[in-house]
Write an enzyme that holds these catalytic residues in place. Structure first.
Site, PDB file in Angstrom:
ATOM      1  N   SER A  92       0.926   4.662  11.782  1.00 23.39           N
ATOM      2  CA  SER A  92       0.361   5.992  11.611  1.00 23.39           C
ATOM      3  C   SER A  92       1.381   7.074  11.986  1.00 23.39           C
ATOM      4  O   SER A  92       2.458   7.137  11.393  1.00 23.39           O
ATOM      5  CB  SER A  92      -0.933   6.103  12.423  1.00 23.39           C
ATOM      6  OG  SER A  92      -1.701   7.187  12.012  1.00 23.39           O
ATOM      7  N   ASP A 107      -6.050   1.589   2.996  1.00 20.82           N
ATOM      8  CA  ASP A 107      -5.966   2.805   3.806  1.00 20.82           C
ATOM      9  C   ASP A 107      -5.924   4.032   2.901  1.00 20.82           C
ATOM     10  O   ASP A 107      -5.253   4.030   1.867  1.00 20.82           O
ATOM     11  CB  ASP A 107      -4.712   2.749   4.680  1.00 20.82           C
ATOM     12  CG  ASP A 107      -4.554   3.967   5.576  1.00 20.82           C
ATOM     13  OD1 ASP A 107      -5.576   4.589   5.926  1.00 20.82           O
ATOM     14  OD2 ASP A 107      -3.403   4.289   5.929  1.00 20.82           O
ATOM     15  N   HIS A 112      -5.916   0.873   7.439  1.00 20.12           N
ATOM     16  CA  HIS A 112      -4.875   1.549   8.216  1.00 20.12           C
ATOM     17  C   HIS A 112      -4.312   0.655   9.314  1.00 20.12           C
ATOM     18  O   HIS A 112      -3.121   0.706   9.608  1.00 20.12           O
ATOM     19  CB  HIS A 112      -5.487   2.809   8.831  1.00 20.12           C
ATOM     20  CG  HIS A 112      -4.516   3.760   9.425  1.00 20.12           C
ATOM     21  ND1 HIS A 112      -3.584   4.453   8.680  1.00 20.12           N
ATOM     22  CD2 HIS A 112      -4.332   4.166  10.705  1.00 20.12           C
ATOM     23  CE1 HIS A 112      -2.880   5.239   9.475  1.00 20.12           C
ATOM     24  NE2 HIS A 112      -3.308   5.078  10.708  1.00 20.12           N
TER      25      HIS A 112
END
Length: 552
Positions: free
Chosen positions: A274, A466, A527
């Site tokens: 991320s 994601d 994710h």
């Protein structure tokens, strides 16, 4: 843990301010990025003072933003950071080891001549100390391996970063060491430990559940709460940009490997997901900038990262509108509106890239997040997994984060780890907002990657479900990156990824690699790839750490 979306839709008065005098440009090279970061470290003093510097062009941008976010002005006024959470430092007697950076800085290597005499380890370390204690595995039951927890202290700036180290389950004397970083910015890496890739997880009964696919099966792993005021870390001040955090990471690793030299000779890797797509290029560049070091950095791994915003934001509309391998979740009119907004978004990001100014980068973040992420977010679907709805908005869509917070707030857990804060939160949204309002969100840290590729291998991997840092954008920026191996990398073919154990021949992903650059698309994963695809993730990580895709 990940890109925290609660502040994606905030309005900002700083979206429209004129550049300050002497604004540094973020162009090429680590030194220029460090200079640019210095120019955005001072927060706005007052909303009114900032508004007074507005230019006519900036006023037009601000008026446009107010149409998009009607309460933007009021939100901007409430931006300024709150007081840090209470903390109480434990006496030195509570720790098994204390390493003073000043002692390391004072170490010299004598040469044959005075000119050849040099410091043993580079870097300004005299303000830093490292505290460590052995964690009794029987008290917490997360794993049976040797563990250490503690703090890196920046005494001059009242900063205290918490870490938790787990030795490899296999061969700790020879297995590599990995530093794991979650994103946010402002989310604790202990969620990575207890939710994704660590040796144990927390169930609804707040019990430890063994993870057979932990990354410390074949590597020792350090989980770090950073920047300050995240997780168990704390400070009287704050850090609001990635570059400022980089020096803390270098100091932590230098002092840790000095105290525990049995891990210093092994290969070392930095991994994260991320917003770690911002962190890792900067942190690796900081380490490599010190020629005399005790950190044996061999590679970096970024999972579903935010690294190049200019390219990443181009792919939100395709991902939401059925072009990323999953059915569309937006209407044709919503998709068209995103198409219409993209040119302005890209122009604003490019302006941020060219100027490096907080006054350019903040409006780019606000406008693009509203125009390109907002339509998806308003559907109520999970931004971290396009396959389903957000199940728990209070815990970033995952109830497990609530279980983890309850566990890490237990007095006996905090005491066993030596935690010095009054409470634990999985994400600190003040930090998230602080980074955004200081212009860090859209900074072009991907421009550090070409120099990294000249020295070490880089792996970019992405779960295909994601939305927030989707695989289309990550594939896109790796192919757009200007570096000496670009043509060969873009011509490289994909190969299937299957488990090395060979008991299942069905591919779990695909990989392309050329030179020091590798990209992986992981199927049926959102994710957090290690959460959704536990066995495949430890498979490709072990193979990566063993050098399978490294350039010859």
């Amino acid at each position: 843990m990940r890109i925290a979306t609660s502040t994606l839709l905030v309005g900002a008065a700083s979206a429209a301010f004129a550049p300050q005098d002497g604004t540094q440009r973020v162009l090429n090279g680590f030194d220029s990025i460090k200079s640019a970061a210095h120019s955005i470290q001072k927060p706005l003093q007052t909303f009114e003072e900032a508004m007074a510097s507005m230019t006519s062009e900036a006023k037009a941008n601000w008026d446009h933003l107010k149409l998009l976010v009607p309460d933007a002005e009021e939100q901007a006024k409430t931006f300024f950071p709150k007081k840090p959470k209470p903390a109480s430092r434990k006496p030195d007697s509570a720790w098994d080891h204390i390493v003073k950076g000043a002692d390391i800085q004072a170490m010299w290597v004598e040469g044959a001549t005075p000119e050849e005499t040099h410091r043993k380890i580079d870097g300004k370390l005299d303000n830093y100390n490292l505290r460590a204690r052995s964690v009794d595995p029987s008290k917490l039951g997360v794993d049976t391996v040797k563990q250490y927890s503690g703090y890196l202290d920046d005494e001059a700036n009242d900063k205290h970063l918490f870490y938790w180290f787990f030795e490899s389950r296999n061969d700790p004397k020879n297995d590599p060491v990995v530093l794991w970083l979650n994103g946010g910015p402002g989310c604790s890496s202990l969620t990575g430990l207890l939710f994704e890739l660590g040796p144990g997880a927390i169930n609804a009964k707040i019990e430890i559940v063994h993870n057979p696919y932990a990354w410390n099966n074949n590597a020792s792993v350090i989980f770090l709460d950073q920047p300050v005021n995240v997780g168990y870390s704390y400070s009287g001040g704050s850090v609001s940009n990635t570059v400022a955090a980089g020096k803390d990471i270098y100091a932590l690793l230098t002092l840790f490997f000095h105290q525990f030299p049995e891990y210093a000779k092994q290969d070392f890797h930095i991994a994260g997901e991320s917003y770690a797509g911002h962190y890792i290029p900067v942190f690796a560049s900081e380490i490599l900038s010190h020629k005399k070091r005790n950190i044996n950095l061999k590679s970096v791994l970024i999972g579903n990262g935010l690294t190049d915003g200019l390219t990443q934001y181009e792919y939100y509309r395709p991902m939401a509108c059925g072009e990323g391998g999953w059915k569309a979740v937006l209407s044709e009119s919503e998709c068209q509106a995103m198409d219409n907004a993209l040119p302005r978004c890209q122009s604003m990001i490019q302006n941020c890239y060219d100027s490096g100014s907080v006054w350019s980068c903040v409006p780019a973040s606000i406008y693009c997040n509203n125009a390109m992420i907002g339509p998806y977010q308003r559907t109520g679907r999970n931004v971290y997994d396009i396959r389903g709805p957000c199940k728990d908005s209070g815990n970033l869509c995952y109830p497990e984060l609530g279980y983890i917070s309850e566990y890490l707030n237990r007095r006996e857990v905090m005491e066993a780890l030596g935690a010095e804060v009054s409470s634990y939160d999985s994400c600190n949204f003040d930090i998230n907002r602080n980074f955004l309002f200081q212009g860090d969100w859209m900074q072009p840290y991907h421009r550090l990657v070409p120099e990294l590729l000249n020295q070490i291998p880089v792996l970019i991997y992405a779960g295909d479900a994601d939305f927030i840092c989707n695989w289309l954008g990550n594939q896109g920026w790796t192919e757009a990156l200007e570096w000496k191996g670009k043509k060969d990398y873009n011509r490289a073919d994909y190969s299937p990824l299957t488990l090395a154990s060979a008991h299942d021949v069905k591919p779990y992903g695909k990989v392309k690699s050329s030179g020091n650059f590798t990209f992986m698309k992981i199927f049926e994963a959102g994710h957090m790839v290690p959460y959704d695809q536990a066995e495949p993730s430890v498979d490709f990580v072990n193979r990566w750490l063993a050098g399978e895709w490294f350039a010859a």
